[in-house]
Design an enzyme around this catalytic site. Sequence first.
Site, short mmCIF file in Angstrom:
data_model
loop_
_atom_site.label_atom_id
_atom_site.label_comp_id
_atom_site.label_asym_id
_atom_site.label_seq_id
_atom_site.Cartn_x
_atom_site.Cartn_y
_atom_site.Cartn_z
N LYS A 65 0.82 -1.21 0.00
CA LYS A 65 0.00 0.00 0.00
C LYS A 65 0.85 1.26 0.00
O LYS A 65 0.46 2.27 -0.61
CB LYS A 65 -0.96 0.01 1.19
CG LYS A 65 -0.32 0.28 2.54
CD LYS A 65 -1.37 0.33 3.64
CE LYS A 65 -0.73 0.53 5.00
NZ LYS A 65 -0.10 1.83 5.16
N THR A 66 2.01 1.25 0.65
CA THR A 66 2.86 2.44 0.66
C THR A 66 3.34 2.76 -0.75
O THR A 66 3.37 3.92 -1.17
CB THR A 66 4.07 2.24 1.59
OG1 THR A 66 3.61 1.94 2.91
CG2 THR A 66 4.94 3.48 1.63
N ASP A 89 -4.08 7.61 4.90
CA ASP A 89 -3.52 6.28 5.11
C ASP A 89 -4.02 5.72 6.44
O ASP A 89 -4.42 6.47 7.34
CB ASP A 89 -1.99 6.37 5.12
CG ASP A 89 -1.31 5.01 5.05
OD1 ASP A 89 -2.01 4.01 4.77
OD2 ASP A 89 -0.10 4.94 5.28
N GLU A 90 -3.99 4.41 6.60
CA GLU A 90 -4.44 3.73 7.84
C GLU A 90 -5.82 4.23 8.25
O GLU A 90 -6.08 4.55 9.42
CB GLU A 90 -3.43 3.95 8.97
CG GLU A 90 -2.02 3.50 8.66
CD GLU A 90 -1.85 1.99 8.65
OE1 GLU A 90 -2.85 1.27 8.82
OE2 GLU A 90 -0.71 1.52 8.45
N GLN A 122 -7.00 -4.85 10.29
CA GLN A 122 -5.89 -4.36 11.11
C GLN A 122 -6.30 -3.16 11.97
O GLN A 122 -5.46 -2.37 12.39
CB GLN A 122 -4.70 -4.00 10.22
CG GLN A 122 -4.16 -5.17 9.44
CD GLN A 122 -2.90 -4.83 8.67
OE1 GLN A 122 -1.84 -4.55 9.26
NE2 GLN A 122 -2.97 -4.86 7.35
N ARG A 175 3.05 -9.95 10.72
CA ARG A 175 4.36 -9.28 10.81
C ARG A 175 5.47 -10.21 10.32
O ARG A 175 6.58 -9.76 10.03
CB ARG A 175 4.68 -8.87 12.26
CG ARG A 175 3.76 -7.88 12.95
CD ARG A 175 3.44 -6.67 12.10
NE ARG A 175 2.22 -6.86 11.35
CZ ARG A 175 1.89 -6.17 10.27
NH1 ARG A 175 2.72 -5.26 9.79
NH2 ARG A 175 0.75 -6.40 9.64
#
Length: 771
Positions: free
Chosen positions: A50-51, A241-242, A272, A627
């Site tokens: 996504k970044t 974002d997020e 998340q 992770r």
Amino acid sequence: MKNTDTNNIHKEVDRLSKPEYLDTLNEPQRQAVVYGNGPLMIIAGAGSGKTRVLTYRIAHLIENGVDPFRILSLTFTNKASGEMRKRIEGAVGTEARNIWMGTFHSVFAKILRIEARYLGYTSDFSIYDTDDSKSLLRSIIKEYNLDDKVYKANVVYNRISGAKNRLVSADDYINNAVIQADDEAAKMKEIGRIYKTYVTRCFQANAMDFDDLLFNTNILFRDFPDVLYKYQHKFQHVMVDEFQDTNVSQYLITRKLSAVNRNIVVVGDDAQSIYAFRGANIENILNFEKDFPDVQTIKLEQNYRSTSTIVNAANSVIARNKSQLKKETFTVNEEGSMIDVIKAGSDNEEGRLVAGAIFEEKMQKSLKNENFAILYRTNAQSRSFEEALRKLGIKYRIIGGQSFYQRKEIKDILGYLRFTVNQRDEEAFKRIINLPKRGIGDTTVARITVTAAENNVPIWEVVSNIGNYATGRTITPIEQFGTLIKSFKLMIEAGKDAFEVSAHIAKVSGILKDLYEDKTVEGLSRYENVQELLNAIKEFVDSEENEDKTLSAFLQSVSLLTNADEPDENEDNDRVTMMTIHSAKGLEFRNVFIVGLEEDLFPSQMMLESRQDLEEERRLFYVAITRAEQKLTFSYAESRYQWGRLKMCEPSRFLLEVDAKYLNISQSFQREIGREGSSSSPMSFVKNLSPRRPTEPKPTTAASSHTPSSDFVPSDTHELVEGDKVEHSKFGFGTVVKMDVNGTDRKATVKFDKVGDKTLLLSFAKLRIVK
């Protein structure tokens, strides 16, 4: 031949006109990058890039003629925005520096400084951190003669913070009957009055706390339509974002800003969303299409980070959540190794087994310490792992310890810098008035504060004209302090940059001299820390990215830092990372150990009151799993000490929710958790690598000596009631002393003859009801 040449030319023109970075994207990523105008929601699974998509989308907008000044990109850490800006600059050049990019708090602090006059502040307002806020609250609680054991500053602060995040003002708080009833029930009926006084004192101090940066931005846009109009037309594109971690206040701001152009792009993953305790509202992402019915949704479902075993195991867990946006996360990465499960007799043994597994993996595969992370639910769990790693000579670092900018000597210097910029800053004043010691005690400071309040003037008015307000021997040192601050202020007015002013203040105030004269190890460390602060200020001034070199600008940048944004002070970065799962969000490691997988620890006992809470805990487990890149290990203990008492532990329900075919567990463990007949590998990592020490408690000895009755068959426990006699295959015979039924979650507290009280989840506890 001529037609062929023409075709080749057209192909070459198309190739040159198409940005090379588009060739590096998969189809959904490319669609998100080139999407035109209108609302867009990007559901980005863990490890889905996504970044990269956000970065390339901004670069694509700029390459297609959008003015960078008209792009607003909101992130959740300064570190994330800094990395994104560098990537964009690499693609489109220095124009990237003109993007309005940063955290919610930093961007809206910038807007508030520009528009401060509308709200009655000056542009040099201070930003109180959590310590400042709690210090002020303690002062107010003391002034009102309230019991600080009842009105704990931390509790009061959290109540006020929660109210602000819901956009509940102090007056609304006081006039809300439901809120008042809650406070009355909690025996804290004065919180409303404290809240109102706190807000007044912050305003008088020309200060805002973190929550005010969002709360006051909402007030600014609500009460001053011309200001809202200005920024609605300024920002042609808004990106968040997020998005799953936004609260009510943050969402309302972004919705207002994008109301005119409607070019809002939100990126996130509902799976998340793990920050409800901070006010994050998962409904923002789940219901986004209700506010924007014409929204286009693009799902990034390919995971580039983890093995297929890890991705599929994570999917098997999160699929149990009812409240979610459906997606099918997948990967084309290798299958990878199965997930090991470590079972330990106690928490100390768990620490030794995990440390031993890290040592073994390092030796066998020539890995570094930095390839490993230990993730736990609470910070308190770190002790046993620290001790075990130290004994094996394995270096580690704990994320979430004391921040550099929270150290006393740093806050002392920053207090001087803050008061030099803003003489109405009450908390900075209280910190530095007698530092170094000037013979000005707490009583004198309290008298100055009261005098300022009685005369309805700022503290600085009393200090700088102390002869008009007081008599006695303390006048001289107070006058000297006032003269000192005035001299510092003159440097700012003369246009000196942040470093010149700060270096002068550190020297002339006497703080640097005091620290230099302390020749202890601690004193030397504190002196070096102040030098490091001055280095940071010099770096700030020398950076081309910072156009504003003033002390005020530096203080704003520092006040908005989070622990995640601060540099690692260890020159040796080859260390095992230990942190809570909340802190691990956004990070990735080659090998991950998720520890303490026990019922009432993870999921937390405090998160079992509702389905919403339990689903948030499950999302937290999902974040922990994702992770890991190549190797994942779970561990749990059969007993651990809590509050000085030995507690027998059940394996977490989350262990049971992972599809067994991804777990490397033994047949005995399968029987223990009710998975007989599983197709998982018979090879086991559920083992004890070393015997318990004689001094350790042996909580499982009595239990393990119980042999189930010959007619032992687990009963249907749906009709189980208090007083029933039961038998457990491991813990033996006992009596049900308490039943706790919450929807489908049914728990029983059983007083066993040999091991004492144990709370069991009836959905998988195997009990025989004894007639």
